[in-house]
Each structure stands twice: as C-alpha cells, then as structure tokens.
Design a protein around this motif. Structure first.
Motif, PDB file in Angstrom:
ATOM      1  N   LEU A  91       0.851  -1.188   0.000  1.00 32.70           N
ATOM      2  CA  LEU A  91       0.000   0.000   0.000  1.00 32.70           C
ATOM      3  C   LEU A  91       0.890   1.243   0.000  1.00 32.70           C
ATOM      4  O   LEU A  91       1.728   1.412   0.886  1.00 32.70           O
ATOM      5  N   TYR A  92       0.680   2.126  -0.986  1.00 27.80           N
ATOM      6  CA  TYR A  92       1.500   3.330  -1.095  1.00 27.80           C
ATOM      7  C   TYR A  92       1.015   4.416  -0.140  1.00 27.80           C
ATOM      8  O   TYR A  92      -0.186   4.530   0.145  1.00 27.80           O
ATOM      9  N   THR A  93       1.955   5.225   0.331  1.00 26.94           N
ATOM     10  CA  THR A  93       1.631   6.455   1.055  1.00 26.94           C
ATOM     11  C   THR A  93       2.493   7.574   0.490  1.00 26.94           C
ATOM     12  O   THR A  93       3.488   7.319  -0.197  1.00 26.94           O
ATOM     13  N   ALA A  94       2.128   8.797   0.805  1.00 28.16           N
ATOM     14  CA  ALA A  94       2.883   9.941   0.273  1.00 28.16           C
ATOM     15  C   ALA A  94       4.181  10.164   1.018  1.00 28.16           C
ATOM     16  O   ALA A  94       5.150  10.674   0.443  1.00 28.16           O
ATOM     17  N   THR A  95       4.235   9.805   2.299  1.00 26.30           N
ATOM     18  CA  THR A  95       5.406  10.095   3.118  1.00 26.30           C
ATOM     19  C   THR A  95       5.711   8.923   4.039  1.00 26.30           C
ATOM     20  O   THR A  95       4.844   8.087   4.327  1.00 26.30           O
ATOM     21  N   GLY A  96       6.943   8.904   4.545  1.00 25.04           N
ATOM     22  CA  GLY A  96       7.311   7.904   5.530  1.00 25.04           C
ATOM     23  C   GLY A  96       6.575   8.088   6.840  1.00 25.04           C
ATOM     24  O   GLY A  96       6.228   7.108   7.510  1.00 25.04           O
ATOM     25  N   THR A  97       6.330   9.329   7.211  1.00 25.67           N
ATOM     26  CA  THR A  97       5.560   9.604   8.426  1.00 25.67           C
ATOM     27  C   THR A  97       4.175   8.978   8.332  1.00 25.67           C
ATOM     28  O   THR A  97       3.683   8.355   9.285  1.00 25.67           O
ATOM     29  N   ALA A  98       3.526   9.132   7.191  1.00 32.94           N
ATOM     30  CA  ALA A  98       2.205   8.537   7.008  1.00 32.94           C
ATOM     31  C   ALA A  98       2.277   7.019   7.082  1.00 32.94           C
ATOM     32  O   ALA A  98       1.412   6.374   7.695  1.00 32.94           O
ATOM     33  N   ALA A  99       3.307   6.437   6.476  1.00 29.96           N
ATOM     34  CA  ALA A  99       3.445   4.981   6.521  1.00 29.96           C
ATOM     35  C   ALA A  99       3.570   4.504   7.968  1.00 29.96           C
ATOM     36  O   ALA A  99       2.901   3.547   8.386  1.00 29.96           O
TER      37      ALA A  99
END
Length: 341
Positions: A54-62
């Motif tokens: 699953l993709y996220t925009a940022t590492g923080t979001a991941a």
C-alpha cells in the motif's frame, strides 16, 4: 557541499526515465493499472512471500498508519528514544491511533537492546493502568546510522511477540541497511518476526515513493481503510509504481545505496585521519563527527550544509553534527569537505 540530508537529492535517472515512460496514454486509477500490478508482484518476489503493498505519500504517514491499523484503546507503542516515530513526526502516530502512547526505550547508538525492551514491558503488566502493550517499532537503519543484524531484530521481536505485540520496521533507509548487511530482504524482515515494513524510496533516489509492505495481514486488518480515510490513496498511482519499477529493476536501489554508503565511508575515513572522533559506527550513509564550535562555524562559513545533532557526551565547546551522503554525493564533494576541515 551538501551533507544536510539525502532528502535534498533529486531522483535518479532510471526513476525519472520510468516516470516518463509511463506518462503516455491512459491507465486505470487507484491502483488498478498494469504497472502497479507488476510492481506488487515484484515486491512479493523481492521478499520471497505474498505481501500486501500500500503506497503512502510520506514515511511519516506509513509509520502512523501502520500503528493505526493495529491500534487498541489505551495501546502502547515501544520505540527507541531517538526513533523518528517518537521525535520527529509531530505526534502523527498518537493522532492516527486516537491516543496510543509511545513508550521510549533507551537506545545505544540508536539501537534498542532486548533487555531494555523486556524491562520496559515489565513496567506495563497486563491489566495495569498504564496501558496495553500493542506494538514495537524498530528503525533500520537507525537514526544514528547504525544497523540491527538479523539476530538482533529476531531477539527484539521474540521479546515483543511474547507479549502479543505487532512488530513494525521503519525502513526509510532500508536500502542503505541492506547494502551493508548483504542479507536477503526476507531475512531481516518477516523471517525475523517483522509484521509490516515502511519501505522508503524517497531518500534513495525516488521522487515520492513510500510503501507499506505487509507480511501479516491478520495483524493489520483495517490498514487499507485507515489509508483511504487518511487521504493517502493515490488516484494516479501508476506514477508511484513507475518510480518503484525504475528503482527496483536490476537492483538499481541497492546500487544507489552502495554509492551513498561508500561516500559515507570515505568521509569517515578522512575525518578519522584528521583526528576527529566519530560518535557512532558508520554503517549506512550517515556520519556523526564530534566537532568544536569553532570548527562548526568555520565549516558553515565555508558553505558546508549539515545539521547539528546532539551534545551528548561532548565537551563544553563541542557538538555532534550529522553528515548525510546520498547517491548524488561525489568523491570530489567529499574531498572538498575534508580539505575545508
């Protein structure tokens, strides 16, 4: 001379070529495109097991969404006391989990020890008022540029699993870790007890490519729902997939990381030869020398870009600074820094 962060570097030529290659024509949205299907299969091959990507925009979001997907009321997240999740993400994990608490565990050079994790867990017994132990988060490579070996990861996840914790790995610099450890991605993740990995590409040659790679779907059943509700489902996800295609093909990602790591080793060797002590072993692409305030000011005046990091263990006129190399760092740039030093 740019040593402030690998985030400051651009995208590699192979990644940009892949983006351009997949820009023509039309493709289904929201991850139903052929390139996303191919990249998902590539991740499964890479980790030698079925995975959910699953993709996220940022590492923080991941990181935060991984915690949200395993959240429990009054839950506790155990992370090192210097973890990005704990120190640098603006309370994102606490916010997305609706109030889970991060319990910082003392780390030596960024690495948590099993005995310290065991002691922290012992202070939070089942049924206690402090909260419910829920997740363990490890960073690979750590915030101090050091690495966990396979055995060290397994020792920590064994402690965590004995209390039923979900085990997460923050892999913002996962490629740099693998390039040094020279182990299979599977061995350092799911085979060592990791349930979910935040797989970062942005620091190592991608434009904007972060992914959650889930090895244990049952531990994070609602992750896709949390991601959608948080607004991290890309409509044109083929462009994230295109980056990962260019990044992963022909082990390009590891070549980029090896280049950055080699530049860090060259930098560390020159610093040591100049009589500068280095706070922690240089194992990835970050170097943490201890410099005098006068030398720090002089280097800044010379146009060197870097960040002051800590004064722990330093003299009254000293500080630890962080120097980060990237796939774009050249030997001439390292040599120019050492000449300025």
């Amino acid at each position: 001379m740019m040593f402030a962060s690998d985030n400051w570097s651009g995208a590699s030529d192979a990644v940009m070529d892949a983006l351009a290659r997949h820009n023509a024509g039309f493709a289904p949205a929201y991850g139903a495109d052929p390139v996303t299907e191919r990249v998902s299969a590539r991740f499964a091959d890479l980790f030698d097991t079925d995975v959910t990507v699953l993709y996220t925009a940022t590492g923080t979001a991941a990181n935060a969404l991984a915690m949200a997907a395993c959240a429990r009321p009054g839950g506790l997240i155990f992370a090192s006391d210097v973890a990005h999740l704990h120190c640098d993400e603006w309370g994102a994990a606490e916010f997305y989990t609706h109030g889970m608490k991060i319990v910082p565990v003392a780390a030596e050079g960024g690495r948590m020890r099993p005995e310290d994790l065991s002691a922290a867990l012992a202070r939070t017994p089942d049924g206690g008022r402090f909260g419910t132990p829920t997740a363990l988060s490890l960073t690979q490579a750590t915030e101090c540029g050091t690495l966990y070996t396979v055995d060290e990861v397994r020792a920590l996840t064994d402690v965590a699993r004995a209390r039923g914790l979900v085990c997460h790995m923050d892999g913002a610099r996962f490629a740099n870790a693998l390039a040094t450890l020279d182990v299979a991605p599977a061995d350092i993740t799911w085979k060592a007890g990791i349930d979910v990995l935040s797989f970062g590409g942005t620091k190592n040659g991608c434009w904007c490519a972060e992914a959650l790679v889930v090895f244990s779907d049952g531990a994070l059943r609602d992750l896709a729902t949390h991601r959608a509700r948080a607004g991290h489902v890309f409509s044109k996800s083929r462009f994230v997939s295109a980056q990962f295609e260019g990044y992963l093909d022909d082990d390009h990602w590891l070549d980029l990381a090896r280049h950055a790591n080699a530049a860090a080793q060259r930098l560390a060797q020159g610093l040591t030869e100049a009589g500068v002590r280095i706070a922690w072993p240089v194992q990835a692409n970050e170097v943490f020398p201890v410099l005098s305030r006068g030398r720090i000011d002089a280097l800044k005046a010379h146009g060197v870009l870097f960040h002051e990091w800590s004064t722990q263990g330093c003299g009254p006129d000293e500080a630890i600074v962080r120097l980060v190399t990237s796939f774009r760092t050249t030997g001439d740039e390292v040599d120019a820094f050492l000449a300025a030093l």
